[in-house]
Design an enzyme around this catalytic site. Structure first.
Site, PDB file in Angstrom:
ATOM      1  N   GLU A  70       1.269  -1.084   0.007  1.00 44.11           N
ATOM      2  CA  GLU A  70      -0.081  -0.351   0.226  1.00 44.11           C
ATOM      3  C   GLU A  70       0.945   1.525  -0.057  1.00 44.11           C
ATOM      4  O   GLU A  70       0.400   1.891   0.696  1.00 44.11           O
ATOM      5  CB  GLU A  70      -1.166   0.521   1.233  1.00 44.11           C
ATOM      6  CG  GLU A  70      -1.897  -0.912   1.622  1.00 44.11           C
ATOM      7  CD  GLU A  70      -3.061  -1.072   2.628  1.00 44.11           C
ATOM      8  OE1 GLU A  70      -2.781   0.025   3.369  1.00 44.11           O
ATOM      9  OE2 GLU A  70      -4.075  -2.088   2.366  1.00 44.11           O
TER      10      GLU A  70
ATOM     11  N   GLU B 234      -5.525  -8.930   0.788  1.00 43.99           N
ATOM     12  CA  GLU B 234      -5.912  -8.034   1.686  1.00 43.99           C
ATOM     13  C   GLU B 234      -7.519  -7.777   1.613  1.00 43.99           C
ATOM     14  O   GLU B 234      -8.097  -7.592   0.842  1.00 43.99           O
ATOM     15  CB  GLU B 234      -5.476  -6.719   2.536  1.00 43.99           C
ATOM     16  CG  GLU B 234      -4.132  -7.170   3.240  1.00 43.99           C
ATOM     17  CD  GLU B 234      -3.442  -6.048   4.202  1.00 43.99           C
ATOM     18  OE1 GLU B 234      -4.856  -5.445   4.531  1.00 43.99           O
ATOM     19  OE2 GLU B 234      -2.244  -5.925   3.688  1.00 43.99           O
TER      20      GLU B 234
HETATM   21  O1  LIG Z   1      -7.304  -1.758   8.327  1.00 41.08           O
HETATM   22  C1  LIG Z   1      -6.561  -3.147   8.175  1.00 41.08           C
HETATM   23  C2  LIG Z   1      -5.228  -3.128   7.322  1.00 41.08           C
HETATM   24  N1  LIG Z   1      -5.466  -2.499   6.019  1.00 41.08           N
HETATM   25  N2  LIG Z   1      -4.453  -2.967   5.148  1.00 41.08           N
HETATM   26  C3  LIG Z   1      -3.048  -2.516   5.124  1.00 41.08           C
HETATM   27  C4  LIG Z   1      -2.969  -3.246   6.727  1.00 41.08           C
HETATM   28  O2  LIG Z   1      -1.762  -3.263   7.187  1.00 41.08           O
HETATM   29  C5  LIG Z   1      -4.174  -2.984   7.792  1.00 41.08           C
HETATM   30  O3  LIG Z   1      -4.134  -3.740   8.922  1.00 41.08           O
END
Ligand SMILES: OC[C@H]1NNC[C@@H](O)[C@@H]1O
Length: 445
Positions: free
Chosen positions: A164, A351
């Protein structure tokens, strides 16, 4: 029965800083999240990752949970500060040895390790020199990738360079809500660019290994609340989605957003490097983004959605994070990717999950029916996208364990397993048993 394709990978995902703890053990150096979470007011309740799920010491018992779920893959991240405590320079062999033990145990269990190199825990020593706003961090990341490739390159089947980059840059350097806590538009754009360049520098290094190479981006379909908000919505889509997808998959930044930002920091060769061919694209999906035009006459220079405030439709259900529950957004997103990006490689949903108000009931169980409904809805939407022709190769539920949810601390539980942080006891929620059945069936009942 909604069966997934033959060979579909079923997994769960975690990240080092959110679960490991042991932040000073065995030579680990400080990261920007150690610094940020120690800053008063930065994280809800003053929570930090100092202990987290104590996974650094309890990893073997947690890996037994992976076997209990029956997953075929496990996505986790390496802590850069465990391997290079100063970010570059001296390698900490204890850190490499730790992750080699984890990878070997997963392989022995018949579980595919999917290794993320960077899930936000930048070594503080690099941030002291500007972090992702400093172009030198690109080379530091490439060297980190070399060290990891040399140590684990013969046994890791799938690498993810970054998790991300939009959050690392726009939230960490643009809004300041994440580490390193900088709120500056140009810093966010520089950080985003250097993160993408770091990805591009690491791809050829990881290609030298036996593993496939990809990157994970968090994407969200953007909707205007009213037709008058269409312009603001397009800008938010440009910031959150296209500013990363276009360079990675098409080798260019989106023209409308270059103009909006006045961005001019790309150097010759950068975009060619960023667009290095990928074996897969990791997609993290949680919710849609709804946008209403801001009432400020000077739009926010970096993150347009800050000039267009989020106006979530009242009628839609939400998770404890306040995010609307919109499974069809996953189908919409994947079909858009296939339509807009002819160079789209196979996709992994790296995810998807939700935080709800989980609690241990008097019978000693966690009956998280909302999470089961959330996952069932999104897996059904994923099956719809696959039926529509999108090449999706796997799905990783976020997350194996309740964990440190960044600025929200431990008050937001995403796990299939409940963690009692006072005792570190893990307890399978109803969703863990449900997910194990889905994995066993290779699809929804
Ligand atoms: O907010 C939930 C998830 N979102 N994507 C990155 C992860 O590190 C977060 O915990």
């Amino acid at each position: 029965m909604r069966a997934m394709p033959e060979g579909f990978r079923w997994g769960v995902a975690t990240a080092a800083y959110q679960i490991e703890g042991s932040v000073s053990a065995d030579g680990r150096g400080p990261s920007i999240w150690d610094t940020f979470s120690a800053t008063p007011g930065a994280v809800r309740h003053g929570d930090t990752g100092a202990i987290a799920c104590d996974h650094y010491r309890r990893w073997k018992q947690d890996f037994a949970l992976l076997s209990e779920l029956g997953v075929s893959a496990y996505r986790f991240s390496l802590a850069w500060p465990r391997i290079l405590p100063e970010g570059t320079g001296q390698v900490n062999q204890s850190g490499l040895d730790h992750y080699r033990r984890l990878v070997d145990d997963l392989l022995a269990r018949g579980i595919e390790p999917v290794v993320t190199l960077y899930h936000w825990d930048l070594p503080q020593a690099l941030q002291d020199r500007g972090g992702w706003t400093n172009r030198a961090t690109i080379d530091a990341f490439a060297r980190y990738a070399e060290v990891v490739a040399e140590a684990l390159g013969d046994r890791v089947p799938r690498w993810i360079t970054l998790n991300e980059p939009w959050v690392s840059s726009f939230v960490g350097y643009g809004s300041g809500r994440h580490a390193p806590g900088i709120a500056d538009g140009r810093s966010a754009l520089l950080a985003a660019h250097h993160l993408l360049c770091a990805h591009g520098a690491a791809v050829p290094v990881l290609r030298e290994t036996s593993g496939q190479v990809g990157v994970t981006v968090n994407l969200s379909p953007v909707r205007p609340v009213t037709p008058e908000d269409a312009d603001a919505a397009r800008r938010v889509d440009g910031c959150q989605n296209r500013w990363f997808l276009d360079p990675l998959l098409a080798g260019r930044y989106p023209e409308d957003m270059i103009e909006w930002y006045g961005f001019a920091d790309a150097e010759p060769g950068d975009l060619e490097s960023i667009a290095a061919p990928l074996d897969f694209l990791g997609v993290n999906y949680y919710t849609r983004t709804w946008v209403a035009s801001g009432d400020r006459d000077v739009p926010h220079p970096v993150h347009p959605s800050l000039d267009a405030h989020q106006v979530l439709p009242e009628k839609l259900p939400r998770t404890l994070m306040g995010w609307t529950i919109e499974p069809d957004g996953l189908r919409e997103l994947l079909v858009r990717l296939r339509t807009d990006y002819p160079g789209l490689p196979p996709v992994l949903i790296t995810e998807n999950g939700a935080a709800f108000d989980d609690y241990v009931d008097p019978e000693g169980g966690v009956d998280d029916e909302e999470r089961i409904a959330f996952l069932a809805g999104h897996l059904s939407a994923l099956a719809d996208a696959i039926d529509a022709g999108v090449d999706v190769r796997g799905y990783f539920c976020w997350s194996l364990l309740d964990n440190f949810e960044w600025a929200e601390g431990y008050g937001r539980r995403f796990g299939l397993y409940h963690v009692d942080y006072a005792t570190q006891h893990r307890l399978a929620k109803a969703s863990a048993r449900w997910y194990a059945d889905v994995v066993k069936r290779n699809g929804l009942p």
